[in-house]
Design a protein around this motif. Structure first.
Motif, mmCIF file in Angstrom:
data_model
loop_
_atom_site.group_PDB
_atom_site.id
_atom_site.type_symbol
_atom_site.label_atom_id
_atom_site.label_comp_id
_atom_site.label_asym_id
_atom_site.label_seq_id
_atom_site.Cartn_x
_atom_site.Cartn_y
_atom_site.Cartn_z
ATOM 1 N N TYR A 86 2.409 4.686 8.148
ATOM 2 C CA TYR A 86 2.107 5.166 6.764
ATOM 3 C C TYR A 86 2.403 3.712 6.021
ATOM 4 O O TYR A 86 1.839 3.597 5.055
ATOM 5 C CB TYR A 86 3.520 5.921 6.517
ATOM 6 C CG TYR A 86 3.634 6.494 5.052
ATOM 7 C CD1 TYR A 86 2.880 7.398 4.604
ATOM 8 C CD2 TYR A 86 4.413 5.676 4.118
ATOM 9 C CE1 TYR A 86 3.116 8.038 3.185
ATOM 10 C CE2 TYR A 86 4.398 6.061 2.895
ATOM 11 C CZ TYR A 86 3.810 7.411 2.566
ATOM 12 O OH TYR A 86 4.066 7.694 1.094
ATOM 13 N N LEU A 87 3.459 2.854 6.338
ATOM 14 C CA LEU A 87 3.336 1.478 5.762
ATOM 15 C C LEU A 87 2.015 0.756 5.574
ATOM 16 O O LEU A 87 1.876 0.110 4.596
ATOM 17 C CB LEU A 87 4.456 0.812 6.449
ATOM 18 C CG LEU A 87 4.787 -0.683 5.642
ATOM 19 C CD1 LEU A 87 5.317 -0.543 4.753
ATOM 20 C CD2 LEU A 87 5.624 -1.344 7.018
ATOM 21 N N ALA A 88 1.381 0.830 6.892
ATOM 22 C CA ALA A 88 0.054 0.062 6.725
ATOM 23 C C ALA A 88 -0.840 0.701 5.605
ATOM 24 O O ALA A 88 -1.460 -0.079 5.151
ATOM 25 C CB ALA A 88 -0.560 0.030 8.229
ATOM 26 N N GLU A 89 -1.035 1.921 5.685
ATOM 27 C CA GLU A 89 -1.895 2.670 4.624
ATOM 28 C C GLU A 89 -1.182 2.572 3.189
ATOM 29 O O GLU A 89 -2.117 2.494 2.279
ATOM 30 C CB GLU A 89 -1.824 4.241 5.074
ATOM 31 C CG GLU A 89 -2.608 4.338 6.383
ATOM 32 C CD GLU A 89 -2.767 5.816 6.834
ATOM 33 O OE1 GLU A 89 -2.191 6.715 6.125
ATOM 34 O OE2 GLU A 89 -3.344 6.171 7.879
ATOM 35 N N HIS A 90 0.036 2.753 2.907
ATOM 36 C CA HIS A 90 0.365 2.809 1.639
ATOM 37 C C HIS A 90 1.116 1.653 1.177
ATOM 38 O O HIS A 90 1.578 1.678 -0.144
ATOM 39 C CB HIS A 90 1.386 4.053 1.390
ATOM 40 C CG HIS A 90 0.437 5.392 1.671
ATOM 41 N ND1 HIS A 90 0.678 6.124 2.996
ATOM 42 C CD2 HIS A 90 -0.394 6.228 0.901
ATOM 43 C CE1 HIS A 90 -0.042 7.224 2.968
ATOM 44 N NE2 HIS A 90 -0.407 7.370 1.652
ATOM 45 N N GLY A 91 1.567 0.795 2.184
ATOM 46 C CA GLY A 91 2.236 -0.565 1.484
ATOM 47 C C GLY A 91 3.564 -0.522 1.270
ATOM 48 O O GLY A 91 4.370 -1.243 0.602
ATOM 49 N N ARG A 92 4.378 0.903 1.494
ATOM 50 C CA ARG A 92 5.742 1.059 1.365
ATOM 51 C C ARG A 92 6.278 1.810 2.448
ATOM 52 O O ARG A 92 5.432 2.544 3.087
ATOM 53 C CB ARG A 92 5.832 1.713 -0.188
ATOM 54 C CG ARG A 92 5.446 2.891 -0.191
ATOM 55 C CD ARG A 92 6.065 3.567 -1.489
ATOM 56 N NE ARG A 92 5.240 4.928 -1.819
ATOM 57 C CZ ARG A 92 5.862 6.044 -1.390
ATOM 58 N NH1 ARG A 92 6.989 5.877 -0.804
ATOM 59 N NH2 ARG A 92 5.264 7.059 -1.510
ATOM 60 N N TRP A 93 7.602 2.041 2.655
ATOM 61 C CA TRP A 93 8.182 2.573 3.818
ATOM 62 C C TRP A 93 8.138 3.977 3.490
ATOM 63 O O TRP A 93 8.303 4.431 2.015
ATOM 64 C CB TRP A 93 9.649 2.098 4.064
ATOM 65 C CG TRP A 93 9.878 2.504 5.379
ATOM 66 C CD1 TRP A 93 11.156 3.403 5.881
ATOM 67 C CD2 TRP A 93 9.682 1.929 6.862
ATOM 68 N NE1 TRP A 93 11.049 3.391 7.038
ATOM 69 C CE2 TRP A 93 10.325 2.703 7.805
ATOM 70 C CE3 TRP A 93 8.647 0.979 7.042
ATOM 71 C CZ2 TRP A 93 10.104 2.302 9.272
ATOM 72 C CZ3 TRP A 93 8.264 0.815 8.355
ATOM 73 C CH2 TRP A 93 8.811 1.519 9.513
#
Length: 110
Positions: free
Chosen positions: A84-91
């Motif tokens: 999710y972090l890699a796709e959206h840039g946030r935890w």
């Protein structure tokens, strides 16, 4: 019973599994105390030690197994959070950032 997938959530154990997991150890511990009360000398002390020791061993092995299964589930959750972090840039637990004002590509202090 098939293992629960992270998407489906935790599944409830069946009664038989619960009895084997915790009931067997509890019965052995209680049996140890019964043997001690019935025959407080000689065989009663030995029977108490054997029954309580085996019952606590069963309970501890089941607890250690559940602990290891839980850590596997936590690893899966961590891996999904990293994706999710890699796709959206946030935890995933972080609140969404408010949109920036102004024109894109231009600094506000320029």
């Amino acid at each position: 019973m098939p293992p629960s997938s992270p998407a489906s959530g935790p599944s409830r154990p069946r009664l038989g599994l619960f009895l084997v997991r915790y009931g067997l150890g509890a019965i052995l511990v209680v049996a140890g105390f019964v043997v001690l009360v019935v025959n407080p000398g000689g065989f009663g002390v030995d029977g108490f030690a054997m029954a309580v020791g085996s019952g606590l061993s069963v309970l501890m092995l089941n607890w250690l197994y559940r602990l290891s299964v839980k850590s596997d589930e936590e690893r899966v959750d961590e891996e999904q959070a990293r994706i999710y972090l890699a796709e959206h840039g946030r935890w995933p637990d972080d609140p969404p950032q408010p949109p920036r004002r102004g024109r894109p590509g231009r600094r506000a202090d320029a």
